[in-house]
Design a protein around this motif. Structure first.
Motif, PDB file in Angstrom:
ATOM      1  N   HIS A  98       0.838  -1.207   0.000  1.00 23.80           N
ATOM      2  CA  HIS A  98       0.000   0.000   0.000  1.00 23.80           C
ATOM      3  C   HIS A  98       0.871   1.255   0.000  1.00 23.80           C
ATOM      4  O   HIS A  98       0.636   2.186  -0.798  1.00 23.80           O
ATOM      5  CB  HIS A  98      -0.917   0.001   1.219  1.00 23.80           C
ATOM      6  CG  HIS A  98      -1.689   1.274   1.388  1.00 23.80           C
ATOM      7  ND1 HIS A  98      -2.929   1.479   0.821  1.00 23.80           N
ATOM      8  CD2 HIS A  98      -1.383   2.433   2.058  1.00 23.80           C
ATOM      9  CE1 HIS A  98      -3.353   2.694   1.121  1.00 23.80           C
ATOM     10  NE2 HIS A  98      -2.440   3.287   1.875  1.00 23.80           N
ATOM     11  N   ARG A 103       3.114   6.131  -2.568  1.00 24.14           N
ATOM     12  CA  ARG A 103       4.325   6.952  -2.624  1.00 24.14           C
ATOM     13  C   ARG A 103       5.206   6.474  -3.781  1.00 24.14           C
ATOM     14  O   ARG A 103       6.313   5.972  -3.591  1.00 24.14           O
ATOM     15  CB  ARG A 103       5.075   6.879  -1.279  1.00 24.14           C
ATOM     16  CG  ARG A 103       4.300   7.538  -0.143  1.00 24.14           C
ATOM     17  CD  ARG A 103       4.938   7.349   1.221  1.00 24.14           C
ATOM     18  NE  ARG A 103       6.338   7.751   1.269  1.00 24.14           N
ATOM     19  CZ  ARG A 103       7.087   7.710   2.368  1.00 24.14           C
ATOM     20  NH1 ARG A 103       6.566   7.293   3.518  1.00 24.14           N
ATOM     21  NH2 ARG A 103       8.341   8.088   2.340  1.00 24.14           N
ATOM     22  N   GLN A 231      -1.482   8.936  13.196  1.00 27.35           N
ATOM     23  CA  GLN A 231      -1.131   7.928  12.184  1.00 27.35           C
ATOM     24  C   GLN A 231      -0.896   8.615  10.841  1.00 27.35           C
ATOM     25  O   GLN A 231      -1.800   9.259  10.308  1.00 27.35           O
ATOM     26  CB  GLN A 231      -2.260   6.905  12.028  1.00 27.35           C
ATOM     27  CG  GLN A 231      -1.955   5.838  10.991  1.00 27.35           C
ATOM     28  CD  GLN A 231      -3.152   4.936  10.734  1.00 27.35           C
ATOM     29  OE1 GLN A 231      -4.012   4.790  11.587  1.00 27.35           O
ATOM     30  NE2 GLN A 231      -3.218   4.362   9.557  1.00 27.35           N
ATOM     31  N   PRO A 232       0.317   8.529  10.274  1.00 24.46           N
ATOM     32  CA  PRO A 232       0.559   9.138   8.968  1.00 24.46           C
ATOM     33  C   PRO A 232      -0.387   8.577   7.914  1.00 24.46           C
ATOM     34  O   PRO A 232      -0.728   7.385   7.946  1.00 24.46           O
ATOM     35  CB  PRO A 232       2.017   8.763   8.667  1.00 24.46           C
ATOM     36  CG  PRO A 232       2.632   8.554  10.018  1.00 24.46           C
ATOM     37  CD  PRO A 232       1.540   7.931  10.848  1.00 24.46           C
ATOM     38  N   ASP A 233      -0.792   9.426   6.992  1.00 23.54           N
ATOM     39  CA  ASP A 233      -1.807   8.994   6.031  1.00 23.54           C
ATOM     40  C   ASP A 233      -1.318   7.895   5.105  1.00 23.54           C
ATOM     41  O   ASP A 233      -2.125   7.180   4.507  1.00 23.54           O
ATOM     42  CB  ASP A 233      -2.327  10.183   5.219  1.00 23.54           C
ATOM     43  CG  ASP A 233      -1.223  10.950   4.491  1.00 23.54           C
ATOM     44  OD1 ASP A 233      -0.054  10.490   4.510  1.00 23.54           O
ATOM     45  OD2 ASP A 233      -1.527  12.003   3.904  1.00 23.54           O
ATOM     46  N   TYR A 234       0.002   7.710   4.979  1.00 21.31           N
ATOM     47  CA  TYR A 234       0.505   6.671   4.089  1.00 21.31           C
ATOM     48  C   TYR A 234       0.446   5.285   4.715  1.00 21.31           C
ATOM     49  O   TYR A 234       0.489   4.288   4.009  1.00 21.31           O
ATOM     50  CB  TYR A 234       1.937   6.975   3.633  1.00 21.31           C
ATOM     51  CG  TYR A 234       2.955   7.127   4.735  1.00 21.31           C
ATOM     52  CD1 TYR A 234       3.501   6.012   5.382  1.00 21.31           C
ATOM     53  CD2 TYR A 234       3.388   8.390   5.130  1.00 21.31           C
ATOM     54  CE1 TYR A 234       4.436   6.153   6.387  1.00 21.31           C
ATOM     55  CE2 TYR A 234       4.338   8.536   6.134  1.00 21.31           C
ATOM     56  CZ  TYR A 234       4.861   7.425   6.767  1.00 21.31           C
ATOM     57  OH  TYR A 234       5.792   7.559   7.766  1.00 21.31           O
ATOM     58  N   ARG A 235       0.379   5.200   6.055  1.00 17.95           N
ATOM     59  CA  ARG A 235       0.353   3.875   6.688  1.00 17.95           C
ATOM     60  C   ARG A 235      -1.078   3.405   6.859  1.00 17.95           C
ATOM     61  O   ARG A 235      -1.850   3.998   7.601  1.00 17.95           O
ATOM     62  CB  ARG A 235       1.054   3.893   8.059  1.00 17.95           C
ATOM     63  CG  ARG A 235       1.187   2.476   8.633  1.00 17.95           C
ATOM     64  CD  ARG A 235       1.835   2.452  10.013  1.00 17.95           C
ATOM     65  NE  ARG A 235       0.958   2.925  11.070  1.00 17.95           N
ATOM     66  CZ  ARG A 235      -0.043   2.222  11.590  1.00 17.95           C
ATOM     67  NH1 ARG A 235      -0.342   1.017  11.114  1.00 17.95           N
ATOM     68  NH2 ARG A 235      -0.787   2.720  12.559  1.00 17.95           N
ATOM     69  N   PRO A 236      -1.452   2.312   6.197  1.00 19.95           N
ATOM     70  CA  PRO A 236      -2.829   1.836   6.299  1.00 19.95           C
ATOM     71  C   PRO A 236      -3.042   1.012   7.564  1.00 19.95           C
ATOM     72  O   PRO A 236      -2.087   0.541   8.194  1.00 19.95           O
ATOM     73  CB  PRO A 236      -2.972   0.937   5.071  1.00 19.95           C
ATOM     74  CG  PRO A 236      -1.600   0.332   4.933  1.00 19.95           C
ATOM     75  CD  PRO A 236      -0.644   1.441   5.318  1.00 19.95           C
ATOM     76  N   ASP A 253       1.865   5.293  16.958  1.00 23.51           N
ATOM     77  CA  ASP A 253       2.858   5.644  15.941  1.00 23.51           C
ATOM     78  C   ASP A 253       3.862   6.615  16.554  1.00 23.51           C
ATOM     79  O   ASP A 253       3.488   7.507  17.331  1.00 23.51           O
ATOM     80  CB  ASP A 253       2.199   6.299  14.736  1.00 23.51           C
ATOM     81  CG  ASP A 253       1.457   5.309  13.859  1.00 23.51           C
ATOM     82  OD1 ASP A 253       2.069   4.788  12.905  1.00 23.51           O
ATOM     83  OD2 ASP A 253       0.258   5.061  14.118  1.00 23.51           O
TER      84      ASP A 253
END
Length: 260
Positions: A98, A103, A231-236, A253
């Motif tokens: 993901h 990215r 939670q960073p938006d890139y980590r699902p 996180d």
């Protein structure tokens, strides 16, 4: 991966403990012997499926890099120059795939020794047409020691490492000052270290260890979340995490940057 005689605890990102399932739902044996040599992983039992084996055969030659005790030529390995992010332990590769998709301008070098996990990520790479991942099926500590010179990484991801939640096993946790210092030395100035865990005592230890490293700055220090990052938006959220959240479990996180 092979062990390397260095003062790091035995632990594995996404590896299960005797009393806790891994992120992919696997359950560990009742006990794990403490080895005399140090590794960044714990070997897990598991069977490689037919689809994973096919992915190894079809995609392994392109996406699995051979370990070599010499500096990695990342531009050659990925076929381009781009920011380089190291992931230590990716389990079955759900989050890794993901993140690589959302990215596409970054290169992801991913270490994992669990063969079914490597096969599963290769399968995702083929199904989702992902080009910016390369895999090293080798001990991440040796990769750091021998393949990644200082100031070569733009980021490091360590998601859900084995919490070794019994007090007598805490020394085996991956996030300890010696390894953090090594990781920081491989980060470029301004590079980031992103850790995540669903075990609160480990989150507290991570926060203490990372905060004590003088070369790191907590990006969430002023976020009003006790030092933990949103939670960073890139980590699902994985299926395992979602199940845990439904049961009232937390996820923490931590995102720190190397001082410039």
């Amino acid at each position: 991966m092979n062990a390397t005689p260095a003062p790091f605890p035995t632990a594995s990102a996404n590896a299960p403990t005797p009393d806790q399932p891994s992120a992919d739902g696997a359950t560990a044996p009742a006990s794990v012997a403490h080895p005399k040599t140090i590794k960044s992983f714990v070997k897990r039992a598991g069977r490689t499926t037919t689809g994973q084996a096919k992915a190894f055969a079809d995609l392994g030659p392109r996406f699995v890099l051979p370990y070599a005790p010499q500096p990695l030529d990342a531009a050659s390995a990925f076929g381009r120059s781009a920011p380089l992010v190291l992931e230590i332990g990716f389990g079955m590769g759900e989050a890794t795939a993901h993140i690589a998709r959302v990215r596409p301008d970054d290169n992801f070098l991913c270490c994992e020794v669990h063969e079914p996990g490597v096969g599963a990520l290769l399968k995702r790479i083929g199904e989702q047409d992902i080009a910016n991942i390369r895999i090293l099926q080798h001990d991440a500590v040796e990769v750091l020691d021998h393949m990644l010179p200082e100031a070569t990484l733009d980021g490091v991801h360590i998601f859900f490492p084995d919490p070794w939640h019994k007090k007598k096993h805490n020394k085996r946790r991956l996030i300890q000052p010696p390894l953090v210092a090594k990781l920081v030395s491989r980060l470029k100035p301004g590079g980031y270290l992103h850790c995540a865990t669903d075990w609160q005592p480990y989150a507290e230890q991570m926060l203490a260890v990372l905060s004590a490293e003088p070369a790191l700055v907590n990006t969430a220090a002023d976020a009003g979340l006790g030092g933990y990052a949103p939670q960073p938006d890139y980590r699902p959220l994985t299926k395992f995490e979602n199940r845990g959240l439904r049961l009232g479990h937390g996820v923490w996180d931590l995102v720190f940057r190397r001082r410039t």
